[in-house]
Design an enzyme around this catalytic site. Structure first.
Site, mmCIF file in Angstrom:
data_model
loop_
_atom_site.group_PDB
_atom_site.id
_atom_site.type_symbol
_atom_site.label_atom_id
_atom_site.label_comp_id
_atom_site.label_asym_id
_atom_site.label_seq_id
_atom_site.Cartn_x
_atom_site.Cartn_y
_atom_site.Cartn_z
ATOM 1 N N ASP A 245 0.848 -1.184 0.000
ATOM 2 C CA ASP A 245 0.000 0.000 0.000
ATOM 3 C C ASP A 245 0.890 1.242 0.000
ATOM 4 O O ASP A 245 2.012 1.208 0.513
ATOM 5 C CB ASP A 245 -0.922 0.026 1.219
ATOM 6 N N THR A 246 0.391 2.310 -0.581
ATOM 7 C CA THR A 246 1.149 3.558 -0.651
ATOM 8 C C THR A 246 0.225 4.735 -0.362
ATOM 9 O O THR A 246 -0.910 4.763 -0.845
ATOM 10 C CB THR A 246 1.763 3.753 -2.061
#
Length: 204
Positions: free
Chosen positions: A85-86
């Site tokens: 995830d970012t």
């Protein structure tokens, strides 16, 4: 590593085009399974905690989808699940995917002549053994002034709506206005290669 000769199978728990591209560049063949979770329901105060919690939630959801794996013979090749995830950090705000073109435009105007950071997590699970390892990575990005016409082109193209913070530094329109990147571009794109390799080795 040549594609196809890996002694383990890889499942990428993401529909991200950028993550698929990076994993392919690393020489791996893989299949894709998505988590279908409500990311907005997971909230944390710190961006590092948020991206780790989101990757954990994705990995857990995908693992429960793939429960059939546990019924397979235990001595067959390992199956590695990669979740990631970012988010983008701008000032004190944590930015996920823009909810509209207006918000994407506002995000991009904010980066002009300024600075943002990406915080990204990678979580690797060995589905045979249950061993799971994860870490996060932060990259600082500094921008030149970004002309309004470039921002408009990026927004109208629509791709900025599919990425955290509307931030695509590798895009041909955006690239000339990226002043400095402290960290790696693959991390900004959603999957830091060296960290991913390290975590795969740790769970095997």
């Amino acid at each position: 590593m040549e594609a196809g000769c890996s002694p383990f199978k890889i499942i990428l728990g993401s529909s991200s085009v950028a993550r698929r591209k990076i994993l392919a560049e690393m020489g791996y063949e893989f299949t894709i399974t998505t988590a279908d979770i409500d990311e907005k329901a997971i909230r944390k105060d710190k961006p590092e905690e948020l991206v780790m919690a989101l990757a954990e939630a994705k990995a857990t959801a995908i693992t429960s989808k793939l429960q059939w794996i546990n019924s397979q013979e235990k001595d067959s090749e390992p199956i590695i699940l990669i979740a990631a995830d970012t988010v983008v950090v701008y000032g004190d705000a944590v930015r996920e995917k823009p909810s509209s073109k207006e918000e994407a435009r506002e995000f991009l105007k904010g980066y002009s002549g300024g600075h943002a950071a990406t915080v990204g997590s990678v979580l690797v699970t060995n589905l045979r053994t249950g061993i799971r390892k994860g870490e996060w990575d932060r990259v600082e990005i500094f921008f030149h002034e970004i002309p309004d016409e470039i921002i408009e082109k990026m927004v109208e193209e629509g791709i900025v709506l599919n990425v955290a913070g509307g931030l695509i530094i590798e895009h041909p329109l955006m690239l000339p206005f990226v002043k400095q990147v402290i960290g790696t571009t693959d991390s900004v794109m959603g999957l830091p290669k060296s960290l991913t390799e390290k975590l795969i080795k740790e769970v095997l």
